[in-house]
Design an enzyme around this catalytic site. Structure first.
Site, PDB file in Angstrom:
ATOM      1  N   GLY A   1       0.470  -5.318   0.302  1.00  0.00           N
ATOM      2  CA  GLY A   1      -1.000  -5.398  -0.422  1.00  0.00           C
ATOM      3  C   GLY A   1      -0.686  -5.761  -1.623  1.00  0.00           C
ATOM      4  O   GLY A   1      -1.632  -6.494  -2.363  1.00  0.00           O
TER       5      GLY A   1
ATOM      6  N   ASP B   1      -1.367  -7.990   7.056  1.00  0.00           N
ATOM      7  CA  ASP B   1      -2.719  -7.563   6.708  1.00  0.00           C
ATOM      8  C   ASP B   1      -3.104  -8.148   5.570  1.00  0.00           C
ATOM      9  O   ASP B   1      -2.380  -9.157   5.146  1.00  0.00           O
ATOM     10  CB  ASP B   1      -3.238  -6.232   6.955  1.00  0.00           C
ATOM     11  CG  ASP B   1      -2.416  -5.291   5.906  1.00  0.00           C
ATOM     12  OD1 ASP B   1      -1.425  -5.695   5.550  1.00  0.00           O
ATOM     13  OD2 ASP B   1      -2.743  -4.178   5.879  1.00  0.00           O
TER      14      ASP B   1
ATOM     15  N   GLY C   1       0.797  -1.209  -0.062  1.00  0.00           N
ATOM     16  CA  GLY C   1       0.115  -0.127  -0.133  1.00  0.00           C
ATOM     17  C   GLY C   1       0.804   1.284  -0.060  1.00  0.00           C
ATOM     18  O   GLY C   1       2.140   1.069   0.145  1.00  0.00           O
TER      19      GLY C   1
END
Length: 366
Positions: A115, A146, A67
């Site tokens: 990401g 994540d 990200g």
């Protein structure tokens, strides 16, 4: 460039092509890019002339480095809500990719981190190359892995996923396949051949009246990929699994570090030294997140947990400090608070699993 130009989409034969187009930023994902990918996938899901999707990155350096953490840094400094909104849409996209009703082929060439793993490793056909460098390096910036990373790593062999999540170590093609982050090895100079062959095969399938069943289309896609696939250069994680499993099975990060130092294997000592450079708070929250993820039944439930952890990290000093040290000032000398593992309390770890003030990830709908 605006966000629309940062995601290029077109059709080639029966294949929808998504190209992440921020090569100077290693194709780092912005909120607008996440929206662009989601919109393209939704349109192609309804388009009978698109039978499969391929995602790749522009430039020579990689698919996606993660990200846009500069944007997260600026948002965290002012206490804004942009990062929570970005993560909400990004994690929903990760879940959408995992359940996408048409074959989703990811070219995981070059750098694939954070990401970048989220938009590739949840796909049905994941291709790595000799240039692949795959990692979840979040603990180095004060964040918990994540984008469904704790789901994938919690299901890797033994404690290997724990090792990768805590250290953020980069793995190559063979190790990515062995860990379950990828499926096939294809030499980087053959990727365009795969792309062209997929377009031709699915164009021919459309002309020949191939039924619209996903199983049939997947068979065509996998046959094409198999024609180009080979054996990846040897990895190292399988050979290291003995000390990894023994050391990372410990209940606390402190004990993991002690076991690594006491193991006697040079790579174990190196891992211990790496851990001591990471955010102590992020390390403890990551270990708890992984252990909880093992007991959660679906990717969606793990993404919900990760959303809580990411939102909680916004309120910590370590996230801003970690990004400052690694990306903004690049002095590689973060000043973590607290600076020692012993200073992180159970209550501080538990805070990473509370529902944020902005609500849950799914808004009550899954």
């Amino acid at each position: 460039m605006d966000d629309e130009q940062h995601v290029l989409t077109h059709r080639q034969g029966g294949v929808g092509q998504v190209i992440l187009n921020r090569p100077r930023a290693l194709n780092a994902l912005t909120h607008g890019m996440v929206s662009g990918i989601s919109e393209a996938l939704a349109a192609w899901e309804r388009d009978d002339d698109v039978r499969a999707v391929v995602i790749s990155g522009a430039g020579e350096r990689g698919l996606c480095a993660g990200g846009d953490i500069r944007a997260i840094y600026e948002d965290a400094r002012v206490g804004g809500g942009a990062s929570e909104a970005f993560w909400r849409d990004e994690y929903r996209l990760n879940a959408y990719i995992a359940r996408y009703p048409k074959p989703y082929v990811a070219f995981m060439d070059g750098i694939v981190m954070g990401g970048g793993v989220g938009v590739s490793a949840h796909g049905g056909v994941r291709i790595v190359t000799e240039r692949s460098a795959v990692a979840m390096p979040e603990t180095g910036i004060g964040l918990v892995p994540d984008v469904g990373g704790t789901y994938l790593l919690s299901r890797a062999p033994g404690e290997v996923g724990t090792h990768l999540a805590l250290t953020g170590v980069v793995v190559g093609a063979a190790d990515a396949v062995w860990c379950g982050l990828a499926d096939h090895f294809v030499a980087s100079d053959r990727l365009e051949g795969v792309r062209d062959a997929l377009g031709e095969a699915l164009r021919g399938a459309l002309a020949g009246g191939l039924a619209d069943g996903r199983v049939q289309v997947e068979g065509v896609v996998r046959e094409v990929v198999a024609r180009f696939a080979g054996v990846a250069p040897e990895g190292r994680l399988a050979a290291d699994r003995g000390w990894i499993d023994a050391c990372y099975a410990a209940d606390t990060v402190e004990e993991i570090v002690d076991r690594l130092y006491g193991d006697g294997h040079p790579a174990a000592k190196e891992a211990a030294e790496t851990l001591l450079t990471r955010s102590p708070t992020a390390l403890k929250a990551t270990l708890a997140s992984l252990r909880r993820a093992r007991g959660l039944p679906t990717l969606e439930s793990v993404l919900e947990q990760e959303y809580r952890a990411s939102c909680a990290a916004l309120a910590t000093a370590d996230l801003v400090e970690g990004i400052r040290a690694q990306v903004i000032d690049k002095d590689r000398a973060p000043r973590w608070v607290p600076g020692e593992l012993a200073g992180v309390t159970g209550g501080e770890v538990e805070r990473f699993f509370l529902v944020p003030g902005s609500g849950d990830l799914w808004g009550g709908v899954r």
